[in-house]
Design an enzyme around this catalytic site. Structure first.
Site, PDB file in Angstrom:
ATOM      1  N   SER A  80     -18.197  70.246  16.561  1.00  0.00           N
ATOM      2  CA  SER A  80     -18.061  71.484  17.319  1.00  0.00           C
ATOM      3  C   SER A  80     -18.413  71.291  18.780  1.00  0.00           C
ATOM      4  O   SER A  80     -17.875  71.964  19.636  1.00  0.00           O
ATOM      5  CB  SER A  80     -19.001  72.555  16.775  1.00  0.00           C
ATOM      6  OG  SER A  80     -18.787  72.739  15.416  1.00  0.00           O
ATOM      7  N   CYS A  81     -19.390  70.426  19.012  1.00  0.00           N
ATOM      8  CA  CYS A  81     -19.989  70.439  20.341  1.00  0.00           C
ATOM      9  C   CYS A  81     -20.187  69.058  20.913  1.00  0.00           C
ATOM     10  O   CYS A  81     -20.544  68.122  20.214  1.00  0.00           O
ATOM     11  CB  CYS A  81     -21.379  71.050  20.291  1.00  0.00           C
ATOM     12  SG  CYS A  81     -21.469  72.487  19.308  1.00  0.00           S
TER      13      CYS A  81
ATOM     14  N   ASN B 188     -25.431  72.587  24.586  1.00  0.00           N
ATOM     15  CA  ASN B 188     -23.985  72.737  24.436  1.00  0.00           C
ATOM     16  C   ASN B 188     -23.524  74.151  24.751  1.00  0.00           C
ATOM     17  O   ASN B 188     -24.289  74.997  25.182  1.00  0.00           O
ATOM     18  CB  ASN B 188     -23.612  72.413  22.995  1.00  0.00           C
ATOM     19  CG  ASN B 188     -24.240  73.425  22.069  1.00  0.00           C
ATOM     20  OD1 ASN B 188     -25.372  73.854  22.287  1.00  0.00           O
ATOM     21  ND2 ASN B 188     -23.505  73.843  21.066  1.00  0.00           N
TER      22      ASN B 188
ATOM     23  N   CYS C 114     -22.799  76.656  22.829  1.00  0.00           N
ATOM     24  CA  CYS C 114     -23.425  77.794  22.147  1.00  0.00           C
ATOM     25  C   CYS C 114     -24.939  77.718  22.199  1.00  0.00           C
ATOM     26  O   CYS C 114     -25.623  78.469  21.520  1.00  0.00           O
ATOM     27  CB  CYS C 114     -22.951  77.891  20.705  1.00  0.00           C
ATOM     28  SG  CYS C 114     -21.181  77.921  20.571  1.00  0.00           S
TER      29      CYS C 114
ATOM     30  N   GLU D  18     -27.246  75.845  20.947  1.00  0.00           N
ATOM     31  CA  GLU D  18     -28.129  75.485  19.836  1.00  0.00           C
ATOM     32  C   GLU D  18     -28.385  73.987  19.740  1.00  0.00           C
ATOM     33  O   GLU D  18     -29.188  73.545  18.928  1.00  0.00           O
ATOM     34  CB  GLU D  18     -27.584  76.016  18.499  1.00  0.00           C
ATOM     35  CG  GLU D  18     -26.442  75.215  17.865  1.00  0.00           C
ATOM     36  CD  GLU D  18     -25.099  75.545  18.479  1.00  0.00           C
ATOM     37  OE1 GLU D  18     -25.062  76.080  19.602  1.00  0.00           O
ATOM     38  OE2 GLU D  18     -24.070  75.274  17.843  1.00  0.00           O
TER      39      GLU D  18
END
Ligand code: FE2
Ligand code: FE2
Lengths: 328, 803
Positions: free
Chosen positions: B212-213, B425, B427, B429
C-alpha cells in the site's frame, strides 16, 4: 411614506449599516452566504475527464445540456438581479445579501466555465443551448420576457402596481428559476453521482445547491416582507391567482422539458415518471413556502437517492473531491 | 401505460408485473420478515415509477435493484435484499460465460491475468473449500464496492470473478501451501480480516504488487530529486501511495555552489511531484496519490503550508498532493511554552534533518545562538504560538498539512543503526527507518474486531483473535517474497527489515456489541488491552518465524558485526500499524479503523458512488424496543444522524452507545488512539472529528495529542456549518407568517391533505383511479388476470389477480 424594502433609491441613500437592522434576516442570510463561499479550484474536475468519455449518448446529452443550461442561466440570474430589483432595494443589509448572491453567481459561472473547458465541450453550443433548444427556450422566455417589462426604470416602485411587478420579478428569478428550474437540473447531476459518474463535477454542484438554497431563501424572504409591507397585494385576488398560475406554468414547462428529455426511457436509473412527481413535490414545497396551498399534494420526494444530500457526508479523500471543508 | 420488455435476443413481450413479483419473492426467501407482501408492495411501488415504456431485461434487472436500494434507509432488510439482487445479477452475468471456479481459473490463465504459479496448488481441493453461503455476510455497499473495483475482469472488461472466487484468488496469492490457502480463505471470506486494497487487487495476478505504501527521502541534489521523481512515477503506477520527505532540499535563496547562484527553494520541486502524480492514474481504480512532508523549521515552510490553498499563484499550488508537517518535540515545546521558533536553511544547517530528541534540541539551540549572533546569513524568527494558530487555521481550511510527530516516531525505532525514520506514509500509520537509497515499503492487513466478539457478547473472543493474528503475520510475511518491487530502493528496504503492518477495523462496532460506549474510560482500557494483545501475539509469531525462516537481514548483520540489538531475534523489524481502512471497512461493512461511527445515518462518497450508511446496531436496538418506524427514521435524519437530542428515546436505549463522531470530545478520540499507540510499534493513523463549537480549542486539542504521545494525526474533520436546503424533508421557512395565505381562495389551511391510498376503501379508490388513469385502464385492471396485472400500486389494489 413608511419605509419599505423596495422603493426608489438614490446613490446617496442607504449607505449606513445599523446595529439594529430593519431586516435582521438579510444580515443572517448574508452571514450564511459568506460562510458558504467556495472556489472552483478546490475541485479536481480534471479527474472526471476519463469518466466523461465513458458516458452513454443519453447520459452525455443530459450532462451537456445541464451544464450548458447553467452556463448561461447563472449569468441570467445576475442580469435579472441587477437590471430589475437590485437598484430598488432600500436596505443596506438586503443589498449585502443580494450582492453576495451576485458574487456567488460569478463563482457558479466560473465553475461551469471550467467544466466546459475541462471536457472540451463546444462553447458556442453550450452557451446557446438554453435558447436554441425549443423547450428550454420556453422556460427562459418565461423569465426574460417578464423581466424586460420592468427593467430600465419602466415602473414606479413606490406605487402598489410597481411593488406587485417587482414581487413578480423576484418570484420569477429566485423562486421559479432558482427554486424550480435549477432544482430539476440538480437532480440530473445527482443521479450521475449516484451511478458513480462525474463525481468531482457533481461535488461542485453540491456546493452550487447549497448556494442556491440560500438564494431561494433570499427570494422567499423578500417576497414575504413585501407582502407584509403591502397588505393590499394579497387583497387583489386576481393578482394572487396570477402568481400561483405563473409558478404552475413554470412547473408545467419544466415537466414538458423532462418529458422531452426522458420520454419513454430511463437514464441513469431515473424515469420521466419519477421526475414529474419530483417536480410536483418541489413545486408544492415552493407554494407552501409562500403561503399557498399545495397543488399536487405530494409529500414525499420520490427521488429517494436525494436523501444522500441531506445527511452528513464522509468522503474518501483520495477518491473524490471533498465539499466538507469550510473557507471561513 | 402499456409497457414492453425487450429481451436479450431482441424479441419483445409485454411487461408482466407478476413475473417481477415472483422474482422479488425469490430473493426474499429464507429471510425472516414480518410481512413479505408489504415488502414486495413497497418495492413494486418504487419500481412502478421507474419502468419506462420500453425496457430491456437487463435494464429492468437494474431498475429492480435501484428500487430496492432506495428503500435501504427504511430498514436493514432492504440492504439484505439489495445485496441478494446484486449478487443475483453478478452471478447471472458470470454464469453466462463460465461454468465454475476451474473454468474461471482457466480463462484467467489463458488471458494471462493470473500468475502461472497458482497452477501448482491442488485446485480441486481449493474448489471444494469454497463456501457460497458466505456471500450472505456481505452488505450492499460492500458488494457494490467489490463488484465495481475488486472483482477481476477479463480482457473484455467483463467481471469474471464471483465474490467467493475473489477471496480464494487472494488467498492463493498469499498462502504457501494448500492448507494455508484454505485457512486464509476461510478468514477472508468470513470477513474476519482483510488485506489492504492493493493486495486485494493484485494478489495472485500477473501484477503481483501487494503493498500500500512507500516512504522515500529526497536528498539535496538535482540528481536525487529527479531520481525520486522517477521512482514516484513507478510506485504510483503500481497503485501504492507514496510518502516523500523533502526537508533536505535547500531553501529559497540558499547558495548553490556549483552555479554560485541562489536556489529557488523546495516549492518549485514539489510542484514536479504534483504534476507527476496528477498524470498517473492508477488504472482508473484508485487515484495515484502522494504526500510530501517537511520539518517545520525549514525556511520555506510558509510556502509549504500554502501548497493546498486554492487561490494564489498556480505555480506554488499542488492540488494533487497531500502535505504534512514532520514536527520535532523541541518545536512543540516552544509552541506550548510560548518561546520563539526559528527557521533555517537545510542547505546550511543540514545536521538538523537527521537529529532527533535531545540531540536535535542541542543542535537547534546552537543554530539559534549563531542566528542571534548574526553568524547565519539566512534565518527567520517567529512567534511560535502565532505560527501554530496559523497552521491550525490552514488545517481546518484546506485539510492540510497533517501533523506528525518526528521524535515520537523515532523514539520507537527498532533499527536506529539502519537509519532514522524519515517521515511517514500517505495515511500516516507507517514508521519504518528509511534513507535516500532505501525506500520504506509496507504491506498491510487489518483484523475486523467486530467478528471477534464472543457469543455471550461480554468479551472479545481472545482465542479467535490470536488465531487470526497468527494467520495474518504468516500471510503478510509470505507476501514480502512474492511481492513485485517497483524500485530497487524499495526492494532493499523490505529485504533488510521485512516490515509488516497489522491494523484493525470494526473497533466501534465491537464496542457496541460489548455494551461499551466509545466515549468512556472503559473503551480506553479495552483499546490498551487490545493493543498489547496484538503486540504480544504478533511478536511471538514473528519470533517463531525467525526460527523457521531466519530473522530480518539487518538484525543478522548487526549480530554479525558484534553490535546486536537487545531484543529476541524476530522475522520482522516492525509488525503493527493501524491504518484508516477506508475501503476495506466498506467491504466488510464495519466501522473504519479505530474510529467511532461517523454518524448513525450518513452518506459516503467513494469511487463507487454515493451510499447511505445506517447504523444497523442502533436500528436493531430500537427494533427490540419497538421504537423503529418511518417516523423515527425521519427524526434521526432531521437530527443529522444523532440520537442524543431525541427525548422520546430517554431510558429506552442507552444513548451513550450511539454518540456520533462530532459528539465525542476530540480529547477522548485522542485517548483511544493513545491507548493503542502504547503497543503499536508503527503508528496509529487518527483522524480527529471536531465540532464547530470546539474550533477555537484546536490548539489545545493538538497539543494534547502531542502530550499523549500520538505519533501521527491524520485528517481534521470539522463539522460543516452551512448546509443546503434539505431535499427530502420539509423545512418551515415561512414561520407563522401567512404570505399569500392571507388571501382568500387558494390559501393554505395549514394542514396538508393526506392522500395515502391505504386508508381509502375500494370504491373510493376506484373512483380516484378512474380520474387518474381513465376508464379504460381501470376496467382493464378490474378484469386483469395474473399475466396482465397493472404495475401502478393504485391500480394493483383494485386488480383482483393482485389480491
Ligand atoms: Fe447560481
Ligand atoms: Fe443563485
Amino acid at each position: 411614506m413608511p419605509h419599505k424594502l423596495i422603493g426608489r433609491t438614490s446613490v446617496r441613500d442607504n449607505i449606513k449599516l445599523s446595529e439594529d437592522p430593519s431586516y435582521p434576516i438579510f444580515k443572517e442570510l448574508y452571514e450564511k452566504q459568506k460562510k458558504a463561499v467556495w472556489f472552483p479550484e478546490e475541485l479536481n474536475i480534471q479527474q472526471d475527464a476519463l469518466d466523461y468519455h465513458t458516458l452513454s449518448e443519453d447520459e452525455k446529452d443530459l450532462f451537456d445540456t445541464a451544464v450548458g443550461y447553467f452556463c448561461s442561466s447563472e449569468l441570467l440570474v445576475q442580469n435579472v438581479l441587477v437590471n430589475s430589483f437590485f437598484p430598488l432595494l432600500t436596505d443596506p443589509h438586503a443589498k449585502m445579501s443580494f450582492s453576495t448572491q451576485l458574487f456567488m453567481e460569478n463563482i457558479h459561472s466560473d465553475f461551469f466555465e471550467i467544466v466546459l473547458q475541462s471536457f472540451g465541450m463546444d462553447r458556442e453550443k453550450m452557451y446557446d443551448v438554453a435558447f436554441d433548444d425549443p423547450i428550454l427556450r420556453k422556460k427562459q422566455s418565461l423569465i426574460v420576457d417578464e423581466i424586460d417589462k420592468i427593467s430600465y426604470g419602466r415602473i414606479d416602485p413606490n406605487s402598489l402596481e410597481g411593488q406587485k411587478q417587482i414581487l413578480r420579478a423576484i418570484l420569477l428569478n429566485n423562486i421559479i428559476l432558482e427554486g424550480i428550474f435549477f432544482y430539476s437540473s440538480f437532480a440530473h447531476f445527482f443521479a450521475l453521482k449516484d451511478m458513480a459518474k462525474m463525481k468531482n463535477v457533481v461535488s461542485g454542484v453540491e456546493l452550487v445547491l447549497i448556494d442556491e438554497s440560500l438564494h431561494l431563501q433570499n427570494g422567499i424572504e423578500a417576497i414575504l416582507i413585501m407582502l407584509d409591507e403591502n397588505p393590499e397585494i394579497v387583497e387583489d385576488q386576481e393578482y394572487v391567482q396570477e402568481i400561483r398560475d405563473v409558478i404552475l406554468e413554470g412547473t408545467a414547462l419544466e415537466i414538458e422539458y423532462v418529458k422531452h428529455k426522458f420520454g419513454d426511457r430511463t437514464i441513469l436509473g431515473i424515469s420521466y415518471g419519477e421526475l414529474e412527481r419530483y417536480l410536483k413535490y418541489i413545486t408544492d414545497r415552493r407554494l407552501q413556502e409562500l403561503g399557498f396551498e399545495q397543488e399536487f399534494h405530494i409529500n414525499e420526494n420520490p427521488l429517494r437517492f436525494l436523501q444522500k444530500e441531506d445527511v452528513k457526508k464522509l468522503i474518501n479523500f483520495f477518491e473524490v473531491s471533498s465539499t466538507e471543508y469550510t473557507n471561513y | 401505460m402499456k409497457r414492453t420488455v425487450i429481451k436479450r435476443d431482441g424479441t419483445e413481450e409485454p411487461f408482466r408485473t407478476q413475473q417481477i413479483i415472483n422474482a422479488i419473492f425469490e430473493i426474499i426467501q429464507g429471510l425472516e420478515v414480518e410481512d413479505d407482501y408489504e415488502l414486495v408492495f413497497l418495492i413494486m411501488k418504487e419500481l412502478d415509477l421507474k419502468v419506462p415504456e420500453r425496457v430491456t431485461t437487463e435494464e429492468l434487472d437494474r431498475l429492480v435493484l435501484k428500487a430496492i436500494e432506495q428503500l435501504i434507509p427504511k430498514h436493514p432488510v432492504y440492504d439484505t435484499l439489495a445485496t441478494r439482487q446484486l449478487l443475483k445479477l453478478i452471478n447471472k452475468g458470470i454464469d453466462r460465460r463460465l461454468d465454475d471456479f476451474h473454468d474461471f481459473l482457466e480463462q484467467a490463465f489463458e488471458q494471462e491475468l493470473l500468475d502461472e504459479r497458482l497452477k501448482e496448488f491442488d485446485l480441486d481441493l481449493l474448489a471444494e473449500s469454497l463456501n457460497f453461503e458466505r456471500d450472505g455476510l456481505l452488505g450492499y455497499f460492500g458488494l457494490t464496492t467489490l463488484n465495481d473495483r475488486y472483482l477481476m475482469k477479463n480482457r473484455d472488461q467483463q467481471v469474471i470473478e464471483k465474490p467467493q472466487w475473489f477471496f480464494m484468488r487472494v488467498a492463493m496469492g498469499i498462502g504457501n501451501s494448500n492448507e494455508e490457502i484454505v485457512k486464509i480463505y476461510n478468514k477472508l471470506s468470513k470477513l474476519e480480516y482483510l488485506h489492504s486494497t492493493p493486495t486485494l487487487f493484485n494478489s495472485g495476478t500477473v501484477t503481483s504488487q501487494y503493498s500500500s505504501c512507500y516512504v522515500s527521502v529526497v536528498d539535496d541534489s538535482l540528481d536525487s530529486i529527479m531520481d525520486k521523481a522517477r521512482e514516484t512515477a513507478f510506485l504510483a503506477k503500481y497503485a501504492g501511495g507514496v510518502g516523500t520527505d523533502v526537508t533536505r532540499i535547500r531553501a529559497t535563496g540558499s547558495n548553490i555552489e556549483s552555479l554560485n547562484a541562489p536556489s529557488s527553494g523546495a516549492i518549485p520541486f514539489i510542484k514536479i511531484f504534483d504534476t507527476l502524480v496528477n498524470s498517473i492514474q492508477q488504472g482508473g481504480r484508485r487515484r495515484s496519490s502522494q504526500v510530501i512532508s517537511m520539518q517545520p523549521w525549514h525556511l520555506d515552510i510558509d510556502g509549504f503550508m500554502d501548497l493546498r490553498e486554492t487561490t494564489g499563484n498556480a505555480y506554488f499550488r499542488t492540488p494533487s498532493l497531500n502535505t504534512k508537517l514532520w514536527m520535532p518535540d523541541e518545536m512543540m515545546r516552544r509552541i506550548k511554552e510560548g518561546e520563539p521558533i526559528y527557521l533555517f536553511d537545510p542547505g546550511v544547517c543540514g545536521e538538523l534533518v537527521d537529529a532527533i530528541g535531545d540531540d536535535f534540541r542541542k543542535k537547534y539551540e546552537k543554530r539559534i545562538e549563531q542566528a542571534e549572533a548574526g553568524e547565519l546569513e539566512q534565518f527567520k524568527k517567529l512567534d511560535s504560538q502565532n505560527f501554530f494558530k496559523k497552521y491550525l487555521f490552514k488545517l481546518a481550511k484546506t485539510g492540510h498539512p497533517w501533523l506528525i510527530f518526528k521524535d515520537e516516531h523515532n523514539r520507537h525505532n527498532p533499527c536506529p543503526e539502519y537509519s532514522v525514520i524519515n517521515s511517514s506514509n500517505l495515511c500516516t500509520e507507517i514508521s519504518i527507518p528509511n534513507r535516500p537509497d532505501s525506500t520504506a515499503v509496507c504491506t498491510l492487513a487489518s483484523v475486523n474486531l467486530s467478528k471477534h466478539v464472543n457469543e455471550a457478547q461480554d468479551d472479545i473472543d481472545w482465542d479467535k483473535l490470536e488465531d487470526t493474528l497468527e494467520v495474518m503475520v504468516r500471510g503478510l510475511d509470505n507476501i514480502l517474497d512474492k511481492n513485485f518491487y517497483p524500485s530497487e530502493a524499495a526492494r532493499r528496504n523490505t529485504m533488510d527489515l521485512r516490515p509488516l503492518g497489522i491494523g484493525m477495523m470494526g473497533f466501534a462496532e465491537a464496542l457496541i456489541d460489548l455494551d461499551i460506549a466509545y466515549d468512556s474510560e472503559e473503551a480506553v482500557i479495552l483499546a490498551r488491552k487490545l493493543g498489547s494483545f496484538m503486540r504480544e501475539v504478533a511478536y511471538r509469531t514473528s519470533q517463531e518465524l525467525a526460527e523457521e525462516r531466519g530473522a530480518f537481514k539487518h538484525y543478522q548483520e548487526m549480530e554479525e558485526q558484534g553490535n546486536p540489538y537487545d531484543y529476541e531475534p524476530r522475522r520482522n523489524a516492525v509488525l503493527l500499524a493501524i491504518a484508516p481502512t477506508a475501503s476495506i471497512s466498506i467491504i466488510t461493512g464495519t466501522t473504519s479503523s479505530i474510529d467511532s461511527y461517523f454518524s448513525n445515518l450518513y452518506s459516503r462518497d467513494t469511487l463507487s458512488g454515493k451510499h447511505i450508511v445506517i447504523n444497523r446496531q442502533l436500528i436493531e436496538d430500537l427494533e427490540e424496543q419497538g421504537q423503529w418506524s418511518d417516523e423515527m427514521a425521519d427524526t434521526i435524519k432531521a437530527n443529522n444522524g444523532s440520537v442524543q437530542h431525541i427525548d422520546e428515546l430517554d431510558g429506552i436505549i442507552d444513548k451513550q452507545l450511539y454518540k456520533t463522531a462530532y459528539e465525542i470530545h476530540p480529547k477522548r478520540q485522542v485517548d483511544i488512539a493513545a491507548a493503542f499507540q502504547e503497543s503499536i510499534d508503527q503508528a496509529v493513523s487518527k483522524s480527529l472529528y471536531i465540532d464547530e463549537q470546539l474550533r477555537d480549542n484546536m490548539e489545545e486539542i493538538y497539543l494534547y495529542a502531542w502530550e499523549k504521545k500520538l505519533k501521527s494525526t491524520y485528517y481534521c474533520f470539522i463539522d460543516k456549518v452551512v448546509k443546503g436546503e434539505k431535499y427530502t424533508e420539509k423545512v418551515n421557512k415561512r414561520g407563522s407568517r401567512k404570505g399569500f395565505g392571507a388571501s382568500g381562495s387558494s390559501a393554505d389551511n395549514g394542514t396538508p391533505k393526506k392522500t395515502d391510498p391505504v386508508e381509502e376503501d375500494k370504491a373510493e379508490l376506484e373512483a380516484k383511479a378512474r380520474e387518474k388513469f381513465g376508464d379504460e385502464a381501470v376496467d382493464q385492471a378490474l378484469e386483469a388476470d395474473a399475466n396482465s396485472c397493472p404495475t401502478d400500486p393504485m391500480l394493483r389494489r383494485i386488480c383482483p389477480a393482485c389480491e
